[in-house]
Motif scaffolding. Sequence first.
Motif, PDB file in Angstrom:
ATOM      1  N   ILE A 270       0.833  -1.209   0.000  1.00  0.00           N
ATOM      2  CA  ILE A 270       0.000   0.000   0.000  1.00  0.00           C
ATOM      3  C   ILE A 270       0.860   1.249   0.000  1.00  0.00           C
ATOM      4  O   ILE A 270       0.453   2.306  -0.482  1.00  0.00           O
ATOM      5  CB  ILE A 270      -0.967  -0.029   1.201  1.00  0.00           C
ATOM      6  CG1 ILE A 270      -1.917  -1.228   1.069  1.00  0.00           C
ATOM      7  CG2 ILE A 270      -1.772   1.267   1.313  1.00  0.00           C
ATOM      8  CD1 ILE A 270      -2.856  -1.401   2.224  1.00  0.00           C
ATOM      9  N   GLY A 271       2.071   1.149   0.539  1.00  0.00           N
ATOM     10  CA  GLY A 271       2.982   2.282   0.531  1.00  0.00           C
ATOM     11  C   GLY A 271       2.794   3.245   1.675  1.00  0.00           C
ATOM     12  O   GLY A 271       3.158   4.423   1.570  1.00  0.00           O
ATOM     13  N   ALA A 272       2.234   2.773   2.806  1.00  0.00           N
ATOM     14  CA  ALA A 272       1.996   3.640   3.961  1.00  0.00           C
ATOM     15  C   ALA A 272       3.103   3.436   4.993  1.00  0.00           C
ATOM     16  O   ALA A 272       3.482   2.295   5.306  1.00  0.00           O
ATOM     17  CB  ALA A 272       0.634   3.335   4.591  1.00  0.00           C
ATOM     18  N   ASN A 273       3.613   4.524   5.535  1.00  0.00           N
ATOM     19  CA  ASN A 273       4.600   4.425   6.614  1.00  0.00           C
ATOM     20  C   ASN A 273       3.966   3.756   7.830  1.00  0.00           C
ATOM     21  O   ASN A 273       2.912   4.196   8.303  1.00  0.00           O
ATOM     22  CB  ASN A 273       5.124   5.806   6.989  1.00  0.00           C
ATOM     23  CG  ASN A 273       6.018   6.380   5.913  1.00  0.00           C
ATOM     24  OD1 ASN A 273       6.833   5.676   5.322  1.00  0.00           O
ATOM     25  ND2 ASN A 273       5.873   7.662   5.639  1.00  0.00           N
ATOM     26  N   THR A 274       4.603   2.719   8.328  1.00  0.00           N
ATOM     27  CA  THR A 274       4.021   1.888   9.374  1.00  0.00           C
ATOM     28  C   THR A 274       5.081   1.580  10.433  1.00  0.00           C
ATOM     29  O   THR A 274       6.258   1.409  10.113  1.00  0.00           O
ATOM     30  CB  THR A 274       3.485   0.564   8.785  1.00  0.00           C
ATOM     31  OG1 THR A 274       2.590   0.850   7.709  1.00  0.00           O
ATOM     32  CG2 THR A 274       2.750  -0.252   9.842  1.00  0.00           C
ATOM     33  N   VAL A 275       4.643   1.523  11.688  1.00  0.00           N
ATOM     34  CA  VAL A 275       5.513   1.148  12.807  1.00  0.00           C
ATOM     35  C   VAL A 275       4.893  -0.053  13.512  1.00  0.00           C
ATOM     36  O   VAL A 275       3.691  -0.067  13.798  1.00  0.00           O
ATOM     37  CB  VAL A 275       5.683   2.310  13.809  1.00  0.00           C
ATOM     38  CG1 VAL A 275       6.475   1.852  15.029  1.00  0.00           C
ATOM     39  CG2 VAL A 275       6.377   3.490  13.146  1.00  0.00           C
ATOM     40  N   PRO A 356       1.668   7.273  10.108  1.00  0.00           N
ATOM     41  CA  PRO A 356       0.208   7.205   9.935  1.00  0.00           C
ATOM     42  C   PRO A 356      -0.421   5.948  10.515  1.00  0.00           C
ATOM     43  O   PRO A 356      -1.579   5.960  10.909  1.00  0.00           O
ATOM     44  CB  PRO A 356       0.027   7.263   8.409  1.00  0.00           C
ATOM     45  CG  PRO A 356       1.278   7.857   7.884  1.00  0.00           C
ATOM     46  CD  PRO A 356       2.363   7.417   8.824  1.00  0.00           C
ATOM     47  N   PHE A 357       0.348   4.834  10.568  1.00  0.00           N
ATOM     48  CA  PHE A 357      -0.198   3.576  11.076  1.00  0.00           C
ATOM     49  C   PHE A 357       0.764   2.972  12.088  1.00  0.00           C
ATOM     50  O   PHE A 357       1.978   2.867  11.834  1.00  0.00           O
ATOM     51  CB  PHE A 357      -0.446   2.584   9.936  1.00  0.00           C
ATOM     52  CG  PHE A 357      -1.487   3.036   8.959  1.00  0.00           C
ATOM     53  CD1 PHE A 357      -2.831   2.924   9.241  1.00  0.00           C
ATOM     54  CD2 PHE A 357      -1.114   3.600   7.751  1.00  0.00           C
ATOM     55  CE1 PHE A 357      -3.782   3.359   8.348  1.00  0.00           C
ATOM     56  CE2 PHE A 357      -2.050   4.030   6.844  1.00  0.00           C
ATOM     57  CZ  PHE A 357      -3.395   3.914   7.142  1.00  0.00           C
ATOM     58  N   VAL A 358       0.219   2.559  13.224  1.00  0.00           N
ATOM     59  CA  VAL A 358       0.991   1.895  14.273  1.00  0.00           C
ATOM     60  C   VAL A 358       0.315   0.562  14.569  1.00  0.00           C
ATOM     61  O   VAL A 358      -0.841   0.530  15.004  1.00  0.00           O
ATOM     62  CB  VAL A 358       1.076   2.753  15.551  1.00  0.00           C
ATOM     63  CG1 VAL A 358       1.791   1.991  16.658  1.00  0.00           C
ATOM     64  CG2 VAL A 358       1.780   4.070  15.270  1.00  0.00           C
ATOM     65  N   VAL A 359       1.011  -0.524  14.306  1.00  0.00           N
ATOM     66  CA  VAL A 359       0.488  -1.871  14.539  1.00  0.00           C
ATOM     67  C   VAL A 359       0.991  -2.336  15.901  1.00  0.00           C
ATOM     68  O   VAL A 359       2.208  -2.427  16.140  1.00  0.00           O
ATOM     69  CB  VAL A 359       0.945  -2.837  13.430  1.00  0.00           C
ATOM     70  CG1 VAL A 359       0.578  -4.273  13.790  1.00  0.00           C
ATOM     71  CG2 VAL A 359       0.306  -2.451  12.099  1.00  0.00           C
ATOM     72  N   LEU A 360       0.056  -2.617  16.814  1.00  0.00           N
ATOM     73  CA  LEU A 360       0.390  -3.061  18.165  1.00  0.00           C
ATOM     74  C   LEU A 360       0.292  -4.582  18.222  1.00  0.00           C
ATOM     75  O   LEU A 360      -0.793  -5.148  18.052  1.00  0.00           O
ATOM     76  CB  LEU A 360      -0.561  -2.426  19.183  1.00  0.00           C
ATOM     77  CG  LEU A 360      -0.657  -0.898  19.174  1.00  0.00           C
ATOM     78  CD1 LEU A 360      -1.698  -0.428  20.194  1.00  0.00           C
ATOM     79  CD2 LEU A 360       0.702  -0.269  19.470  1.00  0.00           C
ATOM     80  N   ASP A 361       1.415  -5.237  18.440  1.00  0.00           N
ATOM     81  CA  ASP A 361       1.471  -6.689  18.586  1.00  0.00           C
ATOM     82  C   ASP A 361       1.355  -6.994  20.077  1.00  0.00           C
ATOM     83  O   ASP A 361       2.319  -6.845  20.832  1.00  0.00           O
ATOM     84  CB  ASP A 361       2.778  -7.218  17.998  1.00  0.00           C
ATOM     85  CG  ASP A 361       2.913  -8.730  18.131  1.00  0.00           C
ATOM     86  OD1 ASP A 361       1.910  -9.379  18.490  1.00  0.00           O
ATOM     87  OD2 ASP A 361       4.021  -9.249  17.891  1.00  0.00           O
ATOM     88  N   LEU A 362       0.167  -7.414  20.507  1.00  0.00           N
ATOM     89  CA  LEU A 362      -0.112  -7.600  21.934  1.00  0.00           C
ATOM     90  C   LEU A 362       0.060  -9.060  22.331  1.00  0.00           C
ATOM     91  O   LEU A 362      -0.310  -9.966  21.580  1.00  0.00           O
ATOM     92  CB  LEU A 362      -1.535  -7.131  22.257  1.00  0.00           C
ATOM     93  CG  LEU A 362      -1.847  -5.669  21.923  1.00  0.00           C
ATOM     94  CD1 LEU A 362      -3.295  -5.340  22.297  1.00  0.00           C
ATOM     95  CD2 LEU A 362      -0.892  -4.726  22.636  1.00  0.00           C
ATOM     96  N   PRO A 363       0.581  -9.312  23.523  1.00  0.00           N
ATOM     97  CA  PRO A 363       0.781 -10.696  23.978  1.00  0.00           C
ATOM     98  C   PRO A 363      -0.533 -11.329  24.411  1.00  0.00           C
ATOM     99  O   PRO A 363      -1.543 -10.645  24.638  1.00  0.00           O
ATOM    100  CB  PRO A 363       1.732 -10.527  25.158  1.00  0.00           C
ATOM    101  CG  PRO A 363       1.418  -9.168  25.706  1.00  0.00           C
ATOM    102  CD  PRO A 363       1.071  -8.323  24.505  1.00  0.00           C
ATOM    103  N   HIS A 364      -0.503 -12.649  24.551  1.00  0.00           N
ATOM    104  CA  HIS A 364      -1.693 -13.341  25.043  1.00  0.00           C
ATOM    105  C   HIS A 364      -1.621 -13.402  26.571  1.00  0.00           C
ATOM    106  O   HIS A 364      -1.147 -14.378  27.179  1.00  0.00           O
ATOM    107  CB  HIS A 364      -1.777 -14.748  24.466  1.00  0.00           C
ATOM    108  CG  HIS A 364      -2.993 -15.495  24.938  1.00  0.00           C
ATOM    109  ND1 HIS A 364      -4.265 -15.137  24.580  1.00  0.00           N
ATOM    110  CD2 HIS A 364      -3.123 -16.564  25.764  1.00  0.00           C
ATOM    111  CE1 HIS A 364      -5.133 -15.960  25.150  1.00  0.00           C
ATOM    112  NE2 HIS A 364      -4.462 -16.829  25.884  1.00  0.00           N
ATOM    113  N   LEU A 365      -2.067 -12.324  27.189  1.00  0.00           N
ATOM    114  CA  LEU A 365      -2.195 -12.247  28.644  1.00  0.00           C
ATOM    115  C   LEU A 365      -3.318 -11.252  28.931  1.00  0.00           C
ATOM    116  O   LEU A 365      -3.833 -10.596  28.031  1.00  0.00           O
ATOM    117  CB  LEU A 365      -0.877 -11.821  29.303  1.00  0.00           C
ATOM    118  CG  LEU A 365      -0.234 -10.497  28.854  1.00  0.00           C
ATOM    119  CD1 LEU A 365      -0.826  -9.309  29.595  1.00  0.00           C
ATOM    120  CD2 LEU A 365       1.279 -10.550  29.107  1.00  0.00           C
TER     121      LEU A 365
END
Length: 516
Positions: A270-275, A356-365
């Motif tokens: 998509i070409g979007a800056n992502t963290v 513009p986009f921040v992907v939060l990788d959350l643990p299973h707790l």
Amino acid sequence: MSSAFAQRPTDGFEDEFDLDMSYGQDPVAPFPGQEAAAAPMRPPLQFTAPAGAGPVPAPMAAPAMAAPPMAPSTLPAAFNPVGELAAAASAAFNPPAHMGASIGEVSVPRIAIHVFAERQDTLAAAERAGQDRRLSRATTQIRIGGVAAAVDTYQHEPTPPLIVVECLKDPETLLWEVDQLAEVCDAGTKVVVIGATNDILLFRELMRRGVSEYLVAPLQPLQLISAIGGLFNDPDQPFVGRSIAFVGARGGAGASVVAHNTAYAMSERIGANTVIVDYDLPFGTAGLDFNQDPLNGVADALSQPDRLDPVLLDRMMVRCTDKLSLFAAPATLDTDWDVSPEAFEEVTTRIRSTAPFVVLDLPHLWSGWMRRTLIAADEVVIVATPDLASLRNAKNMIDLIRQGRPNDAPPRLVLNQVGVPGRPEIPSKDFGAALGVHPSLTIPFDAKLFGAAANNGQMILDMGGKSKTGDAFQTLAQIVSRRELPAVAGPKGKAAKASGSKEGGSSLFGSLFKKR
């Protein structure tokens, strides 16, 4: 003694995420008269209203105010709202899901907001708005009676920073009542008027009198939230990106793999800056999946959230590609990670100012910060496997998130590892029906493709870009980002070269064990 309302500030409140592909609806239309923002206004007074108001009396009927004889109208006549329809609307109010995409990130300070409504559905909408996550810091008090009740109330108590009043009378009477309200308002108080007439002349006249915003009934909660957020938006505040939280319904569901591959597709296709932010501090796999030596980025940020600035954040992040950055977890067990929920909230807010986009990788707790992070995220994606434990846990998560986010779309559901040979599975249709959420995506089980990608520190789009699984991640990236693919996608393998990954997996194991 007369006093003017506060002028509304210049509106720098913009939202670039205006397309919700999964619901297929157009963004909400502009509020009436937005094109007239250049209308003349009174100069604002320099002193402000008190931060809060005193005790609030019980709801009251509107006191009688004798309006002067009306001259022949020069404005269009107001329509006559139907009370029966208003009552029915309040009994079963369900705002369109697409409206959440049009209001951007609203940040309202800790203020008191008083609402004086006439319609039952306006009361219901104001109540739902006051319960929304975006107004969690504000204190909302709702009364019945319209402008007349507000005038009577503020004869005896100071005005709060924001007043929302409703008047369904004709335009001349509305303007006269607004003038009466100005007589009892402290300077600096912002006023939002809800009326029955959609007319540009009325809007301009209200703006000239110092009214901050004019909305046309019937009102929906997100309209009111958007208007309030626009009034208190700070143009000098840093940009705030969209947060997308990925969480597994059970351990081993593959939420991290789905999060990383979706973020990669957002940045490279998509070409979007992502963290990517890996919040699984002891066991995070973001560094492994992208073949990067994990820095203590997230751990360092959580230990000093008040000191974070753009320069420090940039040093803590690992740049995987030109458009994808990584806040990796330390993935060590020699520290007891006891971090306050406020620290997680502050770090997430600071990181959202970087892309513009921040992907939060959350643990299973499950903990206090997990609950707050899920409810505060702009988008929640629950990754489940087609089994009974995932079904139970996903239902508990969806019920809790719906309760905490009454005006937002429900969480997305992704079914992962579908079609494992020899394993009994709950069909996707039955799984979604039990949750009341149709799966946004079903990812087929492909042990060879996923295993090779994991061992080589590469993404699915690099290992098998033309596979159904690669297409699935590309589709999910479009759904959660609300953006279409560009006409010409970037060359395949570019990101893999940028991240330093090689065929055969030798670089992965070398970087993993060289520090031991």
